[in-house]
Design a protein around this motif. Sequence first.
Motif, PDB file in Angstrom:
ATOM      1  N   PHE A   1       0.819  -1.209   0.000  1.00 30.02           N
ATOM      2  CA  PHE A   1       0.000   0.000   0.000  1.00 30.02           C
ATOM      3  C   PHE A   1       0.859   1.268   0.000  1.00 30.02           C
ATOM      4  O   PHE A   1       0.334   2.370   0.184  1.00 30.02           O
ATOM      5  CB  PHE A   1      -0.934  -0.001   1.206  1.00 30.02           C
ATOM      6  N   LEU A   2       2.154   1.135  -0.240  1.00 27.97           N
ATOM      7  CA  LEU A   2       3.063   2.285  -0.203  1.00 27.97           C
ATOM      8  C   LEU A   2       3.443   2.745  -1.596  1.00 27.97           C
ATOM      9  O   LEU A   2       4.551   3.224  -1.833  1.00 27.97           O
ATOM     10  CB  LEU A   2       4.334   1.931   0.593  1.00 27.97           C
ATOM     11  N   ARG A   3       2.540   2.619  -2.553  1.00 28.31           N
ATOM     12  CA  ARG A   3       2.868   2.915  -3.945  1.00 28.31           C
ATOM     13  C   ARG A   3       2.672   4.368  -4.323  1.00 28.31           C
ATOM     14  O   ARG A   3       3.192   4.823  -5.340  1.00 28.31           O
ATOM     15  CB  ARG A   3       2.008   2.041  -4.858  1.00 28.31           C
ATOM     16  N   GLY A   4       1.905   5.115  -3.564  1.00 26.03           N
ATOM     17  CA  GLY A   4       1.620   6.501  -3.909  1.00 26.03           C
ATOM     18  C   GLY A   4       2.766   7.425  -3.555  1.00 26.03           C
ATOM     19  O   GLY A   4       3.698   7.056  -2.828  1.00 26.03           O
ATOM     20  N   ILE A   5       2.708   8.632  -4.090  1.00 25.56           N
ATOM     21  CA  ILE A   5       3.764   9.615  -3.831  1.00 25.56           C
ATOM     22  C   ILE A   5       3.303  10.670  -2.826  1.00 25.56           C
ATOM     23  O   ILE A   5       4.020  11.626  -2.559  1.00 25.56           O
ATOM     24  CB  ILE A   5       4.238  10.289  -5.133  1.00 25.56           C
ATOM     25  N   ASP A   6       2.100  10.493  -2.307  1.00 28.43           N
ATOM     26  CA  ASP A   6       1.627  11.405  -1.271  1.00 28.43           C
ATOM     27  C   ASP A   6       1.039  10.593  -0.113  1.00 28.43           C
ATOM     28  O   ASP A   6       1.203   9.383  -0.053  1.00 28.43           O
ATOM     29  CB  ASP A   6       0.603  12.396  -1.828  1.00 28.43           C
ATOM     30  N   LYS A   7       0.364  11.243   0.793  1.00 28.44           N
ATOM     31  CA  LYS A   7      -0.137  10.576   1.987  1.00 28.44           C
ATOM     32  C   LYS A   7      -1.513   9.929   1.801  1.00 28.44           C
ATOM     33  O   LYS A   7      -1.991   9.240   2.688  1.00 28.44           O
ATOM     34  CB  LYS A   7      -0.243  11.588   3.140  1.00 28.44           C
ATOM     35  N   SER A   8      -2.156  10.156   0.682  1.00 21.15           N
ATOM     36  CA  SER A   8      -3.567   9.793   0.544  1.00 21.15           C
ATOM     37  C   SER A   8      -3.777   8.306   0.265  1.00 21.15           C
ATOM     38  O   SER A   8      -2.867   7.598  -0.164  1.00 21.15           O
ATOM     39  CB  SER A   8      -4.201  10.611  -0.583  1.00 21.15           C
ATOM     40  N   GLY A   9      -5.007   7.843   0.506  1.00 21.42           N
ATOM     41  CA  GLY A   9      -5.428   6.509   0.118  1.00 21.42           C
ATOM     42  C   GLY A   9      -4.862   5.371   0.928  1.00 21.42           C
ATOM     43  O   GLY A   9      -4.798   4.236   0.448  1.00 21.42           O
ATOM     44  N   LEU A  10      -4.488   5.610   2.174  1.00 15.79           N
ATOM     45  CA  LEU A  10      -3.854   4.573   2.985  1.00 15.79           C
ATOM     46  C   LEU A  10      -4.812   3.834   3.901  1.00 15.79           C
ATOM     47  O   LEU A  10      -4.496   2.731   4.375  1.00 15.79           O
ATOM     48  CB  LEU A  10      -2.719   5.184   3.812  1.00 15.79           C
ATOM     49  N   ALA A  11      -5.977   4.386   4.160  1.00 14.60           N
ATOM     50  CA  ALA A  11      -6.915   3.754   5.099  1.00 14.60           C
ATOM     51  C   ALA A  11      -7.259   2.313   4.724  1.00 14.60           C
ATOM     52  O   ALA A  11      -7.329   1.448   5.607  1.00 14.60           O
ATOM     53  CB  ALA A  11      -8.190   4.593   5.222  1.00 14.60           C
ATOM     54  N   PRO A  12      -7.475   1.969   3.417  1.00 14.18           N
ATOM     55  CA  PRO A  12      -7.810   0.576   3.091  1.00 14.18           C
ATOM     56  C   PRO A  12      -6.730  -0.428   3.472  1.00 14.18           C
ATOM     57  O   PRO A  12      -7.017  -1.606   3.685  1.00 14.18           O
ATOM     58  CB  PRO A  12      -8.023   0.600   1.575  1.00 14.18           C
ATOM     59  N   GLY A  13      -5.477   0.022   3.575  1.00 19.14           N
ATOM     60  CA  GLY A  13      -4.387  -0.895   3.891  1.00 19.14           C
ATOM     61  C   GLY A  13      -4.136  -1.104   5.361  1.00 19.14           C
ATOM     62  O   GLY A  13      -3.357  -1.990   5.747  1.00 19.14           O
ATOM     63  N   LEU A  14      -4.778  -0.314   6.204  1.00 19.78           N
ATOM     64  CA  LEU A  14      -4.483  -0.393   7.633  1.00 19.78           C
ATOM     65  C   LEU A  14      -4.785  -1.784   8.179  1.00 19.78           C
ATOM     66  O   LEU A  14      -5.897  -2.300   8.015  1.00 19.78           O
ATOM     67  CB  LEU A  14      -5.295   0.654   8.403  1.00 19.78           C
ATOM     68  N   LEU A  15      -3.788  -2.404   8.804  1.00 18.57           N
ATOM     69  CA  LEU A  15      -3.938  -3.722   9.441  1.00 18.57           C
ATOM     70  C   LEU A  15      -4.563  -4.736   8.481  1.00 18.57           C
ATOM     71  O   LEU A  15      -5.350  -5.594   8.877  1.00 18.57           O
ATOM     72  CB  LEU A  15      -4.782  -3.594  10.718  1.00 18.57           C
ATOM     73  N   TYR A  16      -4.184  -4.650   7.207  1.00 21.46           N
ATOM     74  CA  TYR A  16      -4.879  -5.390   6.155  1.00 21.46           C
ATOM     75  C   TYR A  16      -4.908  -6.893   6.413  1.00 21.46           C
ATOM     76  O   TYR A  16      -5.953  -7.537   6.275  1.00 21.46           O
ATOM     77  CB  TYR A  16      -4.228  -5.108   4.799  1.00 21.46           C
ATOM     78  N   ASP A  17      -3.775  -7.458   6.782  1.00 20.34           N
ATOM     79  CA  ASP A  17      -3.723  -8.916   6.959  1.00 20.34           C
ATOM     80  C   ASP A  17      -4.443  -9.391   8.206  1.00 20.34           C
ATOM     81  O   ASP A  17      -4.712 -10.586   8.351  1.00 20.34           O
ATOM     82  CB  ASP A  17      -2.267  -9.394   6.975  1.00 20.34           C
ATOM     83  N   LEU A  18      -4.750  -8.498   9.114  1.00 20.00           N
ATOM     84  CA  LEU A  18      -5.585  -8.826  10.261  1.00 20.00           C
ATOM     85  C   LEU A  18      -7.066  -8.654   9.926  1.00 20.00           C
ATOM     86  O   LEU A  18      -7.915  -9.403  10.412  1.00 20.00           O
ATOM     87  CB  LEU A  18      -5.217  -7.952  11.458  1.00 20.00           C
ATOM     88  N   ARG A  19      -7.367  -7.688   9.078  1.00 17.58           N
ATOM     89  CA  ARG A  19      -8.753  -7.403   8.721  1.00 17.58           C
ATOM     90  C   ARG A  19      -9.291  -8.340   7.632  1.00 17.58           C
ATOM     91  O   ARG A  19     -10.499  -8.591   7.563  1.00 17.58           O
ATOM     92  CB  ARG A  19      -8.885  -5.956   8.259  1.00 17.58           C
ATOM     93  N   PHE A  20      -8.377  -8.841   6.763  1.00 16.34           N
ATOM     94  CA  PHE A  20      -8.807  -9.640   5.608  1.00 16.34           C
ATOM     95  C   PHE A  20      -7.985 -10.920   5.500  1.00 16.34           C
ATOM     96  O   PHE A  20      -6.814 -10.958   5.899  1.00 16.34           O
ATOM     97  CB  PHE A  20      -8.666  -8.825   4.318  1.00 16.34           C
ATOM     98  N   ASP A  21      -8.595 -11.954   4.914  1.00 10.94           N
ATOM     99  CA  ASP A  21      -7.874 -13.208   4.701  1.00 10.94           C
ATOM    100  C   ASP A  21      -7.154 -13.184   3.364  1.00 10.94           C
ATOM    101  O   ASP A  21      -7.157 -12.164   2.650  1.00 10.94           O
ATOM    102  CB  ASP A  21      -8.816 -14.406   4.815  1.00 10.94           C
ATOM    103  N   ALA A  22      -6.513 -14.299   2.989  1.00  9.83           N
ATOM    104  CA  ALA A  22      -5.709 -14.354   1.768  1.00  9.83           C
ATOM    105  C   ALA A  22      -6.535 -14.126   0.509  1.00  9.83           C
ATOM    106  O   ALA A  22      -6.006 -13.702  -0.522  1.00  9.83           O
ATOM    107  CB  ALA A  22      -4.988 -15.695   1.684  1.00  9.83           C
TER     108      ALA A  22
END
Length: 216
Positions: free
Chosen positions: A31-52
Amino acid sequence: MTANPQAILHGQAAVLDIANLDTDQIMPKQFLRGIDKSGLAPGLLYDLRFDAAGQSRPDFVLNQPAFQGVDVLVAGANFGCGSSREHAVWGMQQYGFKAVVASSFGEIFYSNALNNRLLLAMVAEADVQAFMAEAAQQPGPLALSIDVQQRTVRSAGHAARFVLSDRHQRMFLQGLDVIGASLAYADQIRAFAAAHWAAQPWVKEVARKTRDRLPV
């Protein structure tokens, strides 16, 4: 005298009782592909929030209906250890978190968080366990009040003091991040720069002058 609206944070807390939760878990590298700070909320704790397969894990606390909209975490020790990625802090803020209560934090994460106005309340481990035990007795979030002026965290059943430097306390009370805190000294910075360039004029705008000498 009007109360300082920055002094007390009233929040709804979820418990994340995982020690040594590192910044790669908080904000995975994909989730670190952007060049600014935006759009990071979907990645927060992703592997805990979602399965494979990308399906939501219903047993994870932040996926449960009762905990939608929580803005404080009561977390395990050494929260935010690992790499220095500031995106972990930005992602937490974009998701809606205003504070984390834990007994210890990764050193770089701690600085990144406070410099971006994500409040980290470092309390004794016994206090963390008391808040977690209280949270376990109710079906929804734990209501917490974090008093920046008094450096205390309070629930209905427990109160604890937390560690916060005087500098970071002033920043929170004045509503400043680290850039805003630096700009408070703008006049002194300009005066220092002017004196420095007057004494050593050859260093003024040296990068621009070098660039201007290069062929187009």
